[in-house]
Design a protein around this motif. Structure first.
Motif, PDB file in Angstrom:
ATOM      1  N   ILE A  25      37.654  47.095  21.427  1.00  0.00           N
ATOM      2  CA  ILE A  25      39.075  46.806  21.660  1.00  0.00           C
ATOM      3  C   ILE A  25      39.483  47.483  22.962  1.00  0.00           C
ATOM      4  O   ILE A  25      39.404  48.700  23.096  1.00  0.00           O
ATOM      5  CB  ILE A  25      39.953  47.235  20.461  1.00  0.00           C
ATOM      6  N   VAL A  26      39.852  46.673  23.934  1.00  0.00           N
ATOM      7  CA  VAL A  26      40.161  47.181  25.278  1.00  0.00           C
ATOM      8  C   VAL A  26      41.578  46.762  25.661  1.00  0.00           C
ATOM      9  O   VAL A  26      41.962  45.614  25.457  1.00  0.00           O
ATOM     10  CB  VAL A  26      39.185  46.594  26.330  1.00  0.00           C
ATOM     11  N   ASN A  27      42.347  47.688  26.198  1.00  0.00           N
ATOM     12  CA  ASN A  27      43.700  47.399  26.701  1.00  0.00           C
ATOM     13  C   ASN A  27      43.801  48.012  28.088  1.00  0.00           C
ATOM     14  O   ASN A  27      43.739  49.229  28.213  1.00  0.00           O
ATOM     15  CB  ASN A  27      44.757  48.073  25.825  1.00  0.00           C
ATOM     16  N   MET A  28      43.944  47.193  29.096  1.00  0.00           N
ATOM     17  CA  MET A  28      44.001  47.724  30.459  1.00  0.00           C
ATOM     18  C   MET A  28      45.310  47.363  31.156  1.00  0.00           C
ATOM     19  O   MET A  28      45.716  46.199  31.136  1.00  0.00           O
ATOM     20  CB  MET A  28      42.828  47.182  31.285  1.00  0.00           C
ATOM     21  N   THR A  29      45.932  48.364  31.747  1.00  0.00           N
ATOM     22  CA  THR A  29      47.163  48.146  32.512  1.00  0.00           C
ATOM     23  C   THR A  29      46.927  48.616  33.936  1.00  0.00           C
ATOM     24  O   THR A  29      46.323  49.671  34.145  1.00  0.00           O
ATOM     25  CB  THR A  29      48.334  48.959  31.905  1.00  0.00           C
ATOM     26  N   LYS A  30      47.424  47.831  34.896  1.00  0.00           N
ATOM     27  CA  LYS A  30      47.272  48.223  36.302  1.00  0.00           C
ATOM     28  C   LYS A  30      48.307  49.305  36.618  1.00  0.00           C
ATOM     29  O   LYS A  30      49.505  49.092  36.462  1.00  0.00           O
ATOM     30  CB  LYS A  30      47.505  47.010  37.189  1.00  0.00           C
ATOM     31  N   CYS A  31      47.840  50.468  37.040  1.00  0.00           N
ATOM     32  CA  CYS A  31      48.745  51.581  37.362  1.00  0.00           C
ATOM     33  C   CYS A  31      49.194  51.484  38.821  1.00  0.00           C
ATOM     34  O   CYS A  31      48.676  50.677  39.592  1.00  0.00           O
ATOM     35  CB  CYS A  31      48.047  52.910  37.098  1.00  0.00           C
ATOM     36  N   ASN A  32      50.145  52.343  39.190  1.00  0.00           N
ATOM     37  CA  ASN A  32      50.709  52.300  40.552  1.00  0.00           C
ATOM     38  C   ASN A  32      49.669  52.504  41.642  1.00  0.00           C
ATOM     39  O   ASN A  32      49.826  52.036  42.759  1.00  0.00           O
ATOM     40  CB  ASN A  32      51.816  53.353  40.695  1.00  0.00           C
ATOM     41  N   ASP A  33      48.584  53.222  41.309  1.00  0.00           N
ATOM     42  CA  ASP A  33      47.551  53.463  42.330  1.00  0.00           C
ATOM     43  C   ASP A  33      46.520  52.325  42.366  1.00  0.00           C
ATOM     44  O   ASP A  33      45.502  52.420  43.055  1.00  0.00           O
ATOM     45  CB  ASP A  33      46.855  54.803  42.074  1.00  0.00           C
ATOM     46  N   GLY A  34      46.790  51.246  41.590  1.00  0.00           N
ATOM     47  CA  GLY A  34      45.877  50.096  41.615  1.00  0.00           C
ATOM     48  C   GLY A  34      44.694  50.206  40.666  1.00  0.00           C
ATOM     49  O   GLY A  34      43.897  49.295  40.541  1.00  0.00           O
TER      50      GLY A  34
END
Length: 388
Positions: free
Chosen positions: A118-127
């Motif tokens: 189970i993977v959840n990835m969000t793009k953070c401000n630093d890319g």
């Protein structure tokens, strides 16, 4: 003199893998668990503090144990480290390629409901992509075209249609109670007359909405009752804190219903379903109609001995008749082998499933200002003949 002070810290041998699902401890351990399975099973993992007192015995001060401390138990999760690692890398690669904001990937074992990755990835401000929240279980989102499978199943189950029944999707644009419904290839002239199987293969909005609207327009509650019977709106009561309580699929009444509501609902708009619920529904199709609850913990272990096995929980023993299940299984295999789901196919084995895209307008006037966001999804199972 020198006083030692013990400092406890949770070690993560696999780094950030499945971080949001496994959960975290606060850096001050006395505050306990923060989120995830760590929080859900805190009382089992934590153990109990003991009590000692100092006592002078023959001119020496000794620590006398009044109540010995009790070690916590271990929990064995269902997550497979190598599958988790592969899923995480594949998801991040794809997100980078399409410059996506958030991505979710979940792998569930058909018979047992065990969540293997189970993977959840969000793009953070630093890319950089990181696990910030457990989107797979908490995000209420419009399912888009993956929902069309449920709509077609309701009509098949009610005997309103057959897989080879033909529907005229015109030239890709169809006026639905005064509002234009479009297929993705409308600028190329649409699909014309196609059968129900092809409607799902090419994910025709017009085909699905015409089937549902023409059969349920005067009794929309019958359609929604059909969805409820399929179990797509069933609360899963997951053992992950922060999981959404239940999908939002509204029952029609005179205040919440318009002429076009049914048509748009049938193609996955105007409803909100967390990704894990969509997965559980497709898993039931793969499992010949038996819907099982997603499972994150296999067993509880104390000193190497299993003290409790967590059984597989059946939510619904039959979401539809064997005939409907078989019909939809055949269609979903064709979606991948011959339809829009080709990219999800494999040369090694057959795959079944359905692609989905939902457009989400950002803020007021989103359609006008052109800031359109897309939710792109795929839900399916493999190998088609004996799904794992």
């Amino acid at each position: 003199g020198f006083h030692e002070q013990a400092f406890n810290q949770r070690k993560k041998p696999f780094g950030s893998l499945a971080m949001r699902t496994l959960g975290d401890m606060y850096s001050d351990m006395t505050l306990g668990a923060k989120n995830g399975l760590e929080l859900q099973y805190d009382s089992i993992l934590r153990g109990k503090d003991g009590i000692t007192h100092r006592q002078k015995v023959m001119n020496k001060y000794l620590n006398i144990v009044d109540i010995p401390p009790v070690d916590g138990c271990d929990i064995i999760t269902t997550i497979d480290v190598s599958m988790q690692d592969i899923a995480e890398k594949a998801l991040v690669d794809k997100l980078k390629e399409i410059n996506g904001n958030v991505g979710v990937a979940v792998l569930m074992e058909v018979k047992t409901g065990e969540i293997k990755a189970i993977v959840n990835m969000t793009k953070c401000n630093d890319g950089i992509y990181r696990e910030i929240r457990n989107n797979a279980v908490s995000d209420m989102m419009e399912p888009g075209s993956t929902f069309k499978t449920a709509s077609i199943m309701v009509a098949l189950e009610d005997g309103k249609i057959t897989p080879d029944q033909e529907i005229d999707t015109k030239n890709g644009v169809y006026m639905m109670h005064g509002r234009p419904m479009k297929d993705h290839n409308w600028h190329r002239g649409g699909y014309g007359v196609i059968d129900v199987t092809k409607v799902l293969m090419v994910s025709s909005n017009i085909g699905v909405s015409r089937v549902i609207d023409e059969n349920y327009h005067s009794h929309p509650e019958k359609y929604v009752e059909g969805l409820y019977k399929l179990g797509i709106a069933t609360p899963l009561n997951l053992d992950i804190p922060g999981a959404a309580k239940k999908p939002n699929i509204r029952m029609p009444n005179k205040n919440n219903w318009s002429k076009t509501a049914l048509a748009w609902m049938s193609i996955g708009y105007e409803t909100q379903v967390p990704p894990i619920n969509t997965l559980t529904f497709y898993n039931a199709i793969a499992n010949n109609g038996v819907m099982v609850k997603p499972k994150f913990v296999k067993s509880i272990v104390k000193d190497g001995e299993v003290i409790e096995e967590i059984p597989t929980e059946v939510i619904n023993p039959a979401i539809a008749s064997p005939k409907t299940i078989e019909q939809i299984q055949v269609i979903l295999e064709k979606v991948v082998s011959e339809g829009l789901g080709k990219k999800a196919g494999s040369k090694q084995f057959r795959v079944s499933g359905k692609t989905g895209t939902a457009q989400v307008s950002q803020g007021a006037g989103g359609y006008k200002t052109g800031t359109m966001q897309y939710l792109v999804s795929f839900c399916g199972y493999f190998p088609s003949e004996e799904p794992k």
